[in-house]
Motif scaffolding. Structure first.
Motif, PDB file in Angstrom:
ATOM      1  N   GLU A 146       0.837  -1.207   0.000  1.00  0.00           N
ATOM      2  CA  GLU A 146       0.000   0.000   0.000  1.00  0.00           C
ATOM      3  C   GLU A 146       0.872   1.258   0.000  1.00  0.00           C
ATOM      4  O   GLU A 146       0.541   2.255  -0.646  1.00  0.00           O
ATOM      5  N   ALA A 147       1.989   1.224   0.716  1.00  0.00           N
ATOM      6  CA  ALA A 147       2.889   2.382   0.768  1.00  0.00           C
ATOM      7  C   ALA A 147       3.513   2.661  -0.598  1.00  0.00           C
ATOM      8  O   ALA A 147       3.786   3.814  -0.948  1.00  0.00           O
ATOM      9  N   SER A 148       3.727   1.606  -1.394  1.00  0.00           N
ATOM     10  CA  SER A 148       4.406   1.773  -2.684  1.00  0.00           C
ATOM     11  C   SER A 148       3.607   2.626  -3.664  1.00  0.00           C
ATOM     12  O   SER A 148       4.160   3.211  -4.594  1.00  0.00           O
ATOM     13  N   PHE A 149       2.300   2.718  -3.450  1.00  0.00           N
ATOM     14  CA  PHE A 149       1.469   3.510  -4.356  1.00  0.00           C
ATOM     15  C   PHE A 149       1.528   5.007  -4.052  1.00  0.00           C
ATOM     16  O   PHE A 149       0.904   5.807  -4.750  1.00  0.00           O
ATOM     17  N   MET A 150       2.303   5.368  -3.032  1.00  0.00           N
ATOM     18  CA  MET A 150       2.502   6.784  -2.736  1.00  0.00           C
ATOM     19  C   MET A 150       3.759   7.306  -3.413  1.00  0.00           C
ATOM     20  O   MET A 150       4.261   8.380  -3.084  1.00  0.00           O
ATOM     21  N   ALA A 151       4.279   6.552  -4.373  1.00  0.00           N
ATOM     22  CA  ALA A 151       5.524   6.923  -5.050  1.00  0.00           C
ATOM     23  C   ALA A 151       5.352   8.188  -5.883  1.00  0.00           C
ATOM     24  O   ALA A 151       4.264   8.491  -6.379  1.00  0.00           O
ATOM     25  N   ILE A 152       6.439   8.918  -6.013  1.00  0.00           N
ATOM     26  CA  ILE A 152       6.495  10.047  -6.932  1.00  0.00           C
ATOM     27  C   ILE A 152       7.439   9.664  -8.064  1.00  0.00           C
ATOM     28  O   ILE A 152       8.261   8.755  -7.912  1.00  0.00           O
ATOM     29  N   PRO A 153       7.338  10.307  -9.236  1.00  0.00           N
ATOM     30  CA  PRO A 153       8.164   9.915 -10.381  1.00  0.00           C
ATOM     31  C   PRO A 153       9.657   9.875 -10.025  1.00  0.00           C
ATOM     32  O   PRO A 153      10.178  10.780  -9.380  1.00  0.00           O
ATOM     33  N   GLY A 154      10.298   8.813 -10.440  1.00  0.00           N
ATOM     34  CA  GLY A 154      11.738   8.693 -10.230  1.00  0.00           C
ATOM     35  C   GLY A 154      12.135   7.904  -9.002  1.00  0.00           C
ATOM     36  O   GLY A 154      13.325   7.641  -8.807  1.00  0.00           O
ATOM     37  N   GLU A 155      11.170   7.498  -8.175  1.00  0.00           N
ATOM     38  CA  GLU A 155      11.490   6.730  -6.972  1.00  0.00           C
ATOM     39  C   GLU A 155      11.547   5.243  -7.329  1.00  0.00           C
ATOM     40  O   GLU A 155      10.582   4.507  -7.191  1.00  0.00           O
ATOM     41  N   LEU A 156      12.697   4.822  -7.750  1.00  0.00           N
ATOM     42  CA  LEU A 156      12.866   3.452  -8.231  1.00  0.00           C
ATOM     43  C   LEU A 156      12.652   2.428  -7.133  1.00  0.00           C
ATOM     44  O   LEU A 156      12.159   1.328  -7.393  1.00  0.00           O
ATOM     45  N   ILE A 157      13.017   2.787  -5.899  1.00  0.00           N
ATOM     46  CA  ILE A 157      12.886   1.825  -4.810  1.00  0.00           C
ATOM     47  C   ILE A 157      11.429   1.442  -4.580  1.00  0.00           C
ATOM     48  O   ILE A 157      11.108   0.286  -4.290  1.00  0.00           O
TER      49      ILE A 157
END
Length: 358
Positions: A146-157
């Motif tokens: 669920e946390a991974s969907f808070m990514a911003i562009p360029g956050e490869l991790i």
């Protein structure tokens, strides 16, 4: 009585055969509920006050994070934005528990805090990959996913996190009902009202639930539904008066679907005017999308709309004149409401009407 060439031409216009709506105005007008802000506003305030005390008295990082998450998923967090922000400001999460770190990250990102995704680096092994021990822990995987969907562009991790969790959770399907729901629609993508309705049921059977939050969520949900019903009845009457069913019979009637979309944009009761205006605009835009005609007619319609050219309007066929009239009336209505809000922001004609009841 002999028909004119123009009337015959309008009768012969093709139809895309859109399916008719099942939500006719009489069905919408029949909606009713015993819940109103006038009758239950005081009780709502009582539950909100108890929830504030609960939030203020909650101690411990994990307990505070879970309480904030529950407030949001129950659909009542908007009542406590200042307290939630204050609580998040004071939290300093230093933990080796992946579920806690992921939940903290998700809540911070969801509340626009500038937190870095580097907090997940410590859960990688020496080979740079996430530790195998994580892949068998459903709770940790869900929280991380669920946390991974808070990514911003360029956050490869976080892209790496998403792929890792997705593969691991598919293997664990059947371990928890929530796994299938999250894989289908993650929390960040869900409409808040639908999530609130579903989570109320889940929260009710949770052994760690708070009866205060549960009672608040149920009452708050029912009261917001009563506001939606009131708005829908107003919209249904507006749509009936336009009489597009007769004047533009080839067009789509999607009032209910569009209003549902508008609640996804802004569900809080104080944004009533926003939902109503958005729905009217989208309904009219849908009908405009359905309009067809000869090149000359479409050019005249475009000229009339872009320049509010009344001479061009006179040259239009009847159904286009009806469309232009509806657009003109809506534009004037919107302008008047904007002026009323500007000079009297607490008026019952303003978008803040329901703010008096929450």
């Amino acid at each position: 009585m002999a028909q004119t060439p123009q009337s015959l031409k309008e009768e012969q216009r093709r139809s895309a055969n859109y399916h008719p709506t099942i939500w006719d105005p009489s069905a919408i007008k029949s909606f009713s509920t015993p819940y109103t802000y006038e009758l239950y506003g005081t009780q709502l305030e009582d539950w909100k006050q108890k929830a504030r005390k609960l939030l203020a008295s909650t101690k411990g990082t994990v307990a505070t994070l879970k309480l904030i998450d529950s407030l949001k998923r129950l659909g009542v967090a908007y009542h406590f934005q200042d307290q939630i922000q204050q609580a998040l400001d004071q939290l300093n999460v230093v933990s080796d528990d992946l579920s806690t770190v992921a939940l903290h990250f998700r809540l911070l990102r969801d509340n626009c805090y500038p937190v870095t995704a580097d907090v997940f680096e410590k859960f990688k092994g020496g080979d740079g990959k996430f530790m195998d021990s994580i892949s068998g822990n459903v709770e940790e995987l869900l929280s991380l996913y669920e946390a991974s969907f808070m990514a911003i562009p360029g956050e490869l991790i976080l892209e790496e996190v998403k792929g890792f969790c997705n593969q691991s959770l598919k293997i664990l399907l059947g371990k928890m009902d929530q796994v299938e729901r999250s894989l289908e629609v993650p929390l960040y993508w869900r409409m808040e009202r639908i999530e609130a309705r579903n989570f109320i049921d889940s929260y009710a059977v949770d052994d760690s639930k708070s009866s205060v939050l549960l009672d608040l969520a149920k009452l708050n949900y029912n009261l917001i539904q009563s506001a939606y019903q009131k708005e829908l009845k107003e919209l249904a009457e507006w749509w009936r008066e336009l009489n597009f069913k007769e004047k533009l019979s080839f067009s789509r009637d999607r009032l209910m679907e569009i209003y549902f979309w508008a609640t996804g944009l802004s569900f809080e009761p104080q944004y009533a005017k926003s939902r109503i205006c958005s729905t009217k605009y989208a309904c009219l835009a849908t009908v405009v999308d359905d309009i067809y005609g000869s090149l000359d007619e479409l050019e005249s319609f475009t000229k009339a709309v872009t320049g509010w050219d009344m001479k061009a309007v006179e040259e239009l066929p009847g159904y286009m004149r009806a469309m232009f009239s509806a657009m003109s009336d809506f534009t004037n209505e919107l302008a008047q409401q904007t002026m009323a809000w500007t000079f009297c922001p607490t008026s019952k004609n303003s978008g803040l009407y329901y703010a008096e009841h929450i």
